[in-house]
Design a protein around this motif. Structure first.
Motif, PDB file in Angstrom:
ATOM      1  N   ARG A   1     -10.524  -8.582  -5.314  1.00  0.00           N
ATOM      2  CA  ARG A   1     -10.606  -7.065  -4.993  1.00  0.00           C
ATOM      3  C   ARG A   1     -12.163  -6.740  -5.221  1.00  0.00           C
TER       4      ARG A   1
ATOM      5  N   VAL B   1     -11.746   0.231  -0.781  1.00  0.00           N
ATOM      6  CA  VAL B   1     -11.252  -0.892  -1.574  1.00  0.00           C
ATOM      7  C   VAL B   1     -10.940  -2.031  -0.391  1.00  0.00           C
TER       8      VAL B   1
ATOM      9  N   TYR C   1      -7.856   7.607  -4.511  1.00  0.00           N
ATOM     10  CA  TYR C   1      -9.124   7.120  -3.919  1.00  0.00           C
ATOM     11  C   TYR C   1      -9.827   8.655  -3.944  1.00  0.00           C
TER      12      TYR C   1
ATOM     13  N   GLU D   1     -14.370  -3.291  -5.022  1.00  0.00           N
ATOM     14  CA  GLU D   1     -14.261  -1.986  -4.983  1.00  0.00           C
ATOM     15  C   GLU D   1     -15.509  -1.188  -4.840  1.00  0.00           C
TER      16      GLU D   1
ATOM     17  N   LEU E   1       0.877  -1.112  -0.060  1.00  0.00           N
ATOM     18  CA  LEU E   1      -0.002   0.141   0.140  1.00  0.00           C
ATOM     19  C   LEU E   1       0.985   1.291  -0.190  1.00  0.00           C
TER      20      LEU E   1
ATOM     21  N   ARG F   1      -5.182   5.250   3.853  1.00  0.00           N
ATOM     22  CA  ARG F   1      -5.795   4.571   2.557  1.00  0.00           C
ATOM     23  C   ARG F   1      -7.164   3.963   3.095  1.00  0.00           C
TER      24      ARG F   1
ATOM     25  N   HIS G   1      -8.136   1.270   2.310  1.00  0.00           N
ATOM     26  CA  HIS G   1      -7.938   0.348   1.598  1.00  0.00           C
ATOM     27  C   HIS G   1      -7.520  -0.722   2.473  1.00  0.00           C
TER      28      HIS G   1
ATOM     29  N   GLU H   1      -9.457  -5.954  -0.271  1.00  0.00           N
ATOM     30  CA  GLU H   1      -8.425  -6.641  -1.013  1.00  0.00           C
ATOM     31  C   GLU H   1      -8.210  -8.090  -0.426  1.00  0.00           C
TER      32      GLU H   1
END
Length: 375
Positions: A178, A249, A41, A180, A33, A63, A65, A251
């Motif tokens: 993933r 996101v 983003y 999103e 990351l 993030r 994420h 993952e």
């Protein structure tokens, strides 16, 4: 389920064979990351700003994420699971959210959205398959059910340079699932005849070690394909963000159990201890070894100690336990054999011991010694 700090109310996970997969945090040395930017983003409302400022005060990068590792079971079906709960506060200008999934780098154009689902109600959606075909028609439409499959590794290096390059492109995105999240402006009617591509379902076959470049990937995503009579949806989602960036996101990096161990996600299996040599088992009522030694004379103890030292020096570990021990009440006091010269004479030794033994010569020339203390 995986969650993202700063984006409360959203959850995602992978279910393998109908069971939620156990999730593991990435290893401490994972820096994947760090290569991303906050500009990757969609910055929405005040939530992103608050979470970013909190991370900055702790000298970390924020993030939206999250990365989790899961165990893949070759041959087992799996699906994405996503929940949008009532506490989620979406962008003010958005009419809703939609989600899109990536499977080993393949982007599925068929997405899911919460249009028509009240904000106060949890939106719970499972994605066990991808679809392909042309919009507005069910002719040639297909459903591709998700599952894990094995791949073989070529350790002999038999692949040609061209094959290695082709394999390297194929395995570049392997091992990653993933999901999103995007803010939706509105739904629109899609143009008829738009082609939604099918995922590459060709067999991976044997992959060269050089193509893997040290990756611990020994499985991939496979598909069970069948005709789809419902066809491809005839609507499309319009992004709120002009750059079409996700605001969150999820993952999931899948590995076999052995792959998780090799990457340090799971500890290695402890070695099975070797069974110890069985200790001699004494029969019920038999004397303890300490009692037997206590009844031996000083000379016998010396001889026994010398014998044990010689055996230890030669590496012998032979067990000297008797196969059976007579109960103590029925035992006669038996002493170990002394030297032949002492037994023949029948006299006490130099230490002044008063013990005497009876000895007689047999017809074969050997000497029989009576070790009992009966007079």
């Amino acid at each position: 389920m995986a969650i993202i700090d700063g984006v409360p109310g959203l959850e995602a996970t992978i279910e393998v064979d109908g069971v939620e997969a156990r999730e593991y945090n990435p290893p401490f040395h994972d820096t994947s990351l760090a290569n991303t930017s906050k500009n990757d983003y969609h910055k929405w409302d005040k939530a992103f700003k608050r979470a970013s400022e909190a991370a900055k005060s702790q000298k970390t990068l924020y993030r939206p994420h999250v990365v989790k590792y899961i165990e893949a079971k070759p041959g087992a079906p799996f699906n994405f699971r996503f929940k949008r709960r009532s506490e989620f506060i979406r962008e003010k200008q958005a009419s809703g959210i939609f989600i899109q999934v990536y499977v080993d780098g393949f982007q599925s154009r068929a997405c899911r959205n919460d249009d028509g689902v009240p904000r106060a109600v949890t939106w719970d959606v499972a994605i066990p398959y991808l679809i392909s075909g042309r919009t507005g028609s069910n002719a040639g439409a297909q459903t591709h059910w998700l599952r894990f499959k094995n791949i073989q590794t070529d350790e002999a290096g038999n692949a040609s340079p061209e094959e290695i390059d082709s394999q390297r492109q194929r395995v570049r995105e392997m091992g990653v699932l993933r999901l999103e999240c995007y803010h939706m402006r509105h739904l629109d009617v899609s143009d008829p005849g738009v082609q939604v591509d099918a995922p590459d379902d060709t067999e991976v076959g044997t992959v060269s070690e050089e193509a893997l470049k040290g990756k611990t990937i020994d499985c991939a995503v496979g598909f069970d394909t069948e005709p789809d009579t419902n066809g491809v949806p005839f609507t499309r989602v319009m992004d709120l963000d002009e750059d079409k960036r996700p605001f969150a996101v999820f993952e999931f990096r899948y590995r076999s159990r052995e792959g998780l161990i090799q990457e340090g996600i799971l500890p290695r299996r402890p070695r099975t201890p070797r069974p110890r040599e069985e200790s001699p088992v004494l029969l019920e009522g038999s004397p303890a070894p300490a009692d037997i030694v206590r009844e031996m004379s000083e000379e016998e103890v010396r001889r026994l100690a010398q014998q044990l030292l010689e055996e230890r020096g030669s590496g012998s570990r032979a067990s000297r336990a008797p196969s059976a021990v007579t109960p103590r009440s029925q035992r006669r006091r038996v002493r170990r054999e002394r030297s032949e010269s002492r037994s023949r004479s029948g006299n006490s030794d130099a230490s002044g011991s008063a013990e005497r033994y009876k000895a007689r010569r047999l017809s074969n020339g050997r000497v029989q010694i009576d070790l009992t203390d009966d007079e």
